[in-house]
Design a protein around this motif. Structure first.
Motif, PDB file in Angstrom:
ATOM      1  N   SER A  60       0.813  -1.218   0.000  1.00 20.97           N
ATOM      2  CA  SER A  60       0.000   0.000   0.000  1.00 20.97           C
ATOM      3  C   SER A  60       0.849   1.272   0.000  1.00 20.97           C
ATOM      4  CB  SER A  60      -0.948   0.019   1.215  1.00 20.97           C
ATOM      5  OG  SER A  60      -0.222   0.207   2.423  1.00 20.97           O
ATOM      6  N   SER A  88      -7.012  -5.859   3.469  1.00 27.61           N
ATOM      7  CA  SER A  88      -7.377  -5.084   4.650  1.00 27.61           C
ATOM      8  C   SER A  88      -8.883  -5.116   4.796  1.00 27.61           C
ATOM      9  CB  SER A  88      -6.885  -3.638   4.504  1.00 27.61           C
ATOM     10  OG  SER A  88      -7.296  -2.852   5.603  1.00 27.61           O
ATOM     11  N   GLU A 106      -8.398   2.900   3.472  1.00 27.19           N
ATOM     12  CA  GLU A 106      -7.348   1.882   3.614  1.00 27.19           C
ATOM     13  C   GLU A 106      -7.721   0.600   2.871  1.00 27.19           C
ATOM     14  OE1 GLU A 106      -5.190  -0.846   7.024  1.00 27.19           O
ATOM     15  OE2 GLU A 106      -5.780   1.209   7.544  1.00 27.19           O
ATOM     16  N   THR A 110      -5.540  -0.875  -0.265  1.00 27.05           N
ATOM     17  CA  THR A 110      -4.877  -2.180  -0.154  1.00 27.05           C
ATOM     18  C   THR A 110      -5.504  -3.217  -1.062  1.00 27.05           C
ATOM     19  OG1 THR A 110      -4.333  -1.699   2.160  1.00 27.05           O
ATOM     20  CG2 THR A 110      -4.170  -3.996   1.447  1.00 27.05           C
TER      21      THR A 110
END
Length: 248
Positions: A60, A88, A106, A110
């Protein structure tokens, strides 16, 4: 797709699904390169595998991807399989304001955007090989979301759509595009969402190996096969089946 004598990169390869894939494929006379963020956990995983190279990195983060890609081009010019497994996931109540955007950001980075970035950087290497493959690990929730994982499901739905487009785009090249779609799997990663009730990650790895043997490009593991049929029969029923709390 051949199942032996490949050079295979596996992101998120130190635990769970990624580790079981690494273990199974390394036993099939493949060289596996496992990537993970935790150096100690990565070293422990590598100690249990044959023909393995552990590389510390976070897919990431752009600068760490750049470092990883340079190593791959310089040290592994025969790389011909990329398995995008790093993931994630967060429990995420859309009616609350407890970091909903932050969690979704996030997950999307990811689970989706990082996959696009790594594939883009490695495609020039993959297309030089006589035979190559990209495996994107998505999920049963790519078809219908679970309300406790709404933004995770959205990231996997995006990955599913991208994977289909990538497969079409690469259809006249040596690169085959697979999508591995497990249901709930019993891993450390999934414990917060009831992972103890899930299938073994070894089952997922074994289904990927069979898919390579048979060139099955969309791999419906376990319950995903049944759910896929329900989704095509009735998307509304599939959505309720994924979210039984909302059934009347």
């Amino acid at each position: 797709m051949k199942t032996t004598q490949n050079t295979i990169l596996i992101t998120g390869g130190s635990a769970g699904i990624g580790f079981e894939i690494a273990k199974l494929f390394s036993e099939q006379d493949n060289h596996v390169i496992i990537v993970g963020r935790d150096e100690e956990r990565l070293a422990k995983a590598a100690a249990k595998l044959k023909k393995v190279t552990p590389l510390v990195g976070d897919v990431s983060k752009d600068e760490e991807v750049e470092t990883l890609v340079k190593i791959l081009y310089n040290d592994f010019p025969n790389l011909n399989v990329v398995i995008n497994n790093a993931g994630s996931a967060f429990l995420n109540n859309l009616l609350e304001t407890d970091r909903t955007f932050e969690k979704a950001q996030e997950e999307m980075l990811t689970n989706y955007l990082s996959v696009i970035r790594l594939n883009e950087k490695l495609l020039p290497l993959l297309t030089k090989q006589p035979e190559a493959a990209i495996v994107n690990v998505s999920s049963i929730v790519a078809f219908a979301p679970n309300f406790v994982l709404p933004t995770y499901g959205a990231s996997k739905a995006a990955l599913h759509s991208y994977t289909q487009s990538l497969r079409l785009s690469l259809s006249k090249t040596p690169v085959k595009v697979f999508e591995l779609m497990p249901p709930l799997v019993n891993t450390d990663f999934s414990q917060a969402i009831g992972g103890a009730n899930g299938i073994s990650p070894l089952v997922v790895a074994e289904d990927l190996l069979k898919a390579f043997e048979n060139n099955t490009y969309e791999i419906h593991v376990g319950r995903t096969a049944e759910f896929y049929k329900l989704f095509h029969h009735s998307p509304d029923e599939a959505l309720l089946a994924m979210n039984p709390a909302f059934q009347s």
